[in-house]
Scaffold this active site. Structure first.
Site, PDB file in Angstrom:
ATOM      1  N   PRO A 116       0.825  -1.217   0.000  1.00  0.00           N
ATOM      2  CA  PRO A 116       0.000   0.000   0.000  1.00  0.00           C
ATOM      3  C   PRO A 116       0.860   1.270   0.000  1.00  0.00           C
ATOM      4  O   PRO A 116       0.349   2.350  -0.295  1.00  0.00           O
ATOM      5  CB  PRO A 116      -0.810  -0.094   1.297  1.00  0.00           C
ATOM      6  N   GLU A 158       3.362  -8.218   8.589  1.00  0.00           N
ATOM      7  CA  GLU A 158       3.312  -6.734   8.552  1.00  0.00           C
ATOM      8  C   GLU A 158       4.183  -6.172   7.434  1.00  0.00           C
ATOM      9  O   GLU A 158       4.289  -4.956   7.290  1.00  0.00           O
ATOM     10  CB  GLU A 158       3.746  -6.110   9.872  1.00  0.00           C
ATOM     11  N   ARG A 212      -3.189  -8.706 -20.579  1.00  0.00           N
ATOM     12  CA  ARG A 212      -4.211  -8.240 -21.531  1.00  0.00           C
ATOM     13  C   ARG A 212      -3.661  -7.280 -22.570  1.00  0.00           C
ATOM     14  O   ARG A 212      -4.265  -7.088 -23.617  1.00  0.00           O
ATOM     15  CB  ARG A 212      -5.329  -7.490 -20.793  1.00  0.00           C
ATOM     16  N   ASP A 245      -7.190   0.708 -27.540  1.00  0.00           N
ATOM     17  CA  ASP A 245      -6.509   1.933 -27.942  1.00  0.00           C
ATOM     18  C   ASP A 245      -7.474   2.862 -28.696  1.00  0.00           C
ATOM     19  O   ASP A 245      -7.085   3.639 -29.529  1.00  0.00           O
ATOM     20  CB  ASP A 245      -5.264   1.614 -28.776  1.00  0.00           C
TER      21      ASP A 245
HETATM   22  C1  9WO Z   1      -0.419  -4.575   8.207  1.00  0.00           C
HETATM   23  C2  9WO Z   1      -0.684  -3.771   9.276  1.00  0.00           C
HETATM   24  C3  9WO Z   1      -1.087  -4.078  10.562  1.00  0.00           C
HETATM   25  C4  9WO Z   1      -1.266  -3.032  11.454  1.00  0.00           C
HETATM   26  C5  9WO Z   1      -1.038  -1.732  11.068  1.00  0.00           C
HETATM   27  C6  9WO Z   1      -0.651  -1.439   9.774  1.00  0.00           C
HETATM   28  C7  9WO Z   1      -0.478  -2.481   8.900  1.00  0.00           C
HETATM   29  N1  9WO Z   1      -0.094  -2.468   7.652  1.00  0.00           N
HETATM   30  C8  9WO Z   1      -0.038  -3.707   7.243  1.00  0.00           C
HETATM   31  C9  9WO Z   1       0.351  -4.027   5.936  1.00  0.00           C
HETATM   32  O1  9WO Z   1       0.520  -3.140   5.123  1.00  0.00           O
HETATM   33  N2  9WO Z   1       0.562  -5.333   5.696  1.00  0.00           N
HETATM   34  C10 9WO Z   1       0.973  -5.716   4.386  1.00  0.00           C
HETATM   35  C11 9WO Z   1       0.115  -6.864   3.936  1.00  0.00           C
HETATM   36  C12 9WO Z   1       2.397  -6.080   4.320  1.00  0.00           C
HETATM   37  C13 9WO Z   1       2.755  -6.340   2.886  1.00  0.00           C
HETATM   38  C14 9WO Z   1       1.775  -7.302   2.229  1.00  0.00           C
HETATM   39  N3  9WO Z   1       0.432  -6.966   2.556  1.00  0.00           N
HETATM   40  C15 9WO Z   1      -0.275  -6.169   1.726  1.00  0.00           C
HETATM   41  C16 9WO Z   1      -0.016  -5.759   0.451  1.00  0.00           C
HETATM   42  N4  9WO Z   1      -1.444  -5.634   2.080  1.00  0.00           N
HETATM   43  N5  9WO Z   1      -1.900  -4.864   1.088  1.00  0.00           N
HETATM   44  C17 9WO Z   1      -1.056  -4.934   0.077  1.00  0.00           C
HETATM   45  C18 9WO Z   1      -1.242  -4.193  -1.112  1.00  0.00           C
HETATM   46  C19 9WO Z   1      -0.368  -4.345  -2.159  1.00  0.00           C
HETATM   47  C20 9WO Z   1      -0.553  -3.574  -3.298  1.00  0.00           C
HETATM   48  N6  9WO Z   1      -1.570  -2.707  -3.371  1.00  0.00           N
HETATM   49  C21 9WO Z   1      -2.432  -2.551  -2.363  1.00  0.00           C
HETATM   50  C22 9WO Z   1      -2.281  -3.292  -1.211  1.00  0.00           C
END
Ligand code: 9WO
Length: 245
Positions: free
Chosen positions: A89, A116, A154, A169
């Site tokens: 994220p 995490e 795709r 396109d």
């Molecule tokens: C877990 C967490 C727990 C308590 C407070 C904050 C926190 N953040 C996270 C977190 O970001 N965990 C991730 C889980 C760790 C990397 C893999 N995970 C993930 C990737 N969650 N969401 C994504 C992601 C990837 C690409 N685009 C959007 C979301």
């Protein structure tokens, strides 16, 4: 193009990728999807892939060494020109144009984190980029990696049929889609717009463009602000606006 996914849940990735457009592209050897499990690169009896965070706090962090060695094996299986991307994220938001650009690389190594997240030194030293598929947290990077694989596949030549690739396109770029209808003509008194039954293809094309513009204006004004409209499109959008009182 080859995709390599570093993941603690390899079956999740291979299973999902085997369906639909990506599955067909794999069968036709236009893309390949290989998986690399960091657990296979551990050396201790318990196959430890995670450890407690320095500084304390909840949860666990993925260790550097198994990730590093998994990525290295993925690189060795492919070309010299691999791009390594960590999905999180915190990453750069992906867009259609960013995905278009990566169709030019022969190997994309996607790293799916769990817990995490991963040791930040892995992101700094082993990854070329960090990407996000949206502003929400999911439980791991696998679904994000699958989104990237699907969206990039795709775009590759020969993957979609002629009709579908023509839509890619066309002038509908950066607009939301127009509404679609199929049989029956009436559903509980709700009918299909007359123009779609008219057989007049010029009118149908204009109606669809007007709907695409109108829906983008209503739902995603941010997309519309970035787009340069033709005189015809400006006219159709004004018409749409005047019709919603
Ligand atoms: C877990 C967490 C727990 C308590 C407070 C904050 C926190 N953040 C996270 C977190 O970001 N965990 C991730 C889980 C760790 C990397 C893999 N995970 C993930 C990737 N969650 N969401 C994504 C992601 C990837 C690409 N685009 C959007 C979301």
């Amino acid at each position: 193009m080859r995709f390599d996914v570093v993941t603690l849940f390899p079956e999740m990735v291979t299973a999902a990728a085997s369906y639909g457009v990506t599955g067909r592209a794999i069968d036709r050897k236009i893309v390949s999807v290989s998986v690399w499990n960091p657990r296979d690169y551990t050396r201790d009896k318990h196959k430890t892939v995670d450890d407690r965070p320095y500084g304390g706090g909840p949860g666990m962090v993925m260790k550097y060494q198994p990730l590093h060695e998994a990525v290295n094996d993925a690189k060795q299986a492919g070309s010299k020109t691999a791009k390594v991307v960590y999905l999180s994220p915190q990453g750069k938001p992906i867009t259609q144009s960013l995905l278009s650009e990566v169709t030019g690389v022969s190997q994309l190594i996607l790293v799916a984190g769990r817990y995490e997240g991963v040791d930040e030194r892995f992101v700094e030293m082993d990854c070329d980029d960090e990407w996000s598929v949206g502003d929400y947290v999911i439980s791991g990077g696998e679904l994000a990696a699958l989104i990237v694989i699907d969206a990039v596949t795709r775009l590759l030549p020969g993957v979609l049929g002629d009709e579908d690739s023509a839509r890619q396109d066309s002038h509908t770029d950066d607009l939301l889609d127009y509404p679609h209808f199929t049989r029956p003509e009436q559903i509980e008194g709700c009918s299909v717009p007359d123009v779609l039954l008219s057989g007049n293809h010029a009118s149908i094309d204009r109606w669809r463009m007007k709907q695409a513009l109108g829906r983008t204006w209503q739902r995603r004004p941010d997309l519309l602000k970035k787009k340069k409209l033709s005189a015809e499109q400006e006219y159709l959008l004004q018409q749409f606006k005047s019709e919603v009182e």
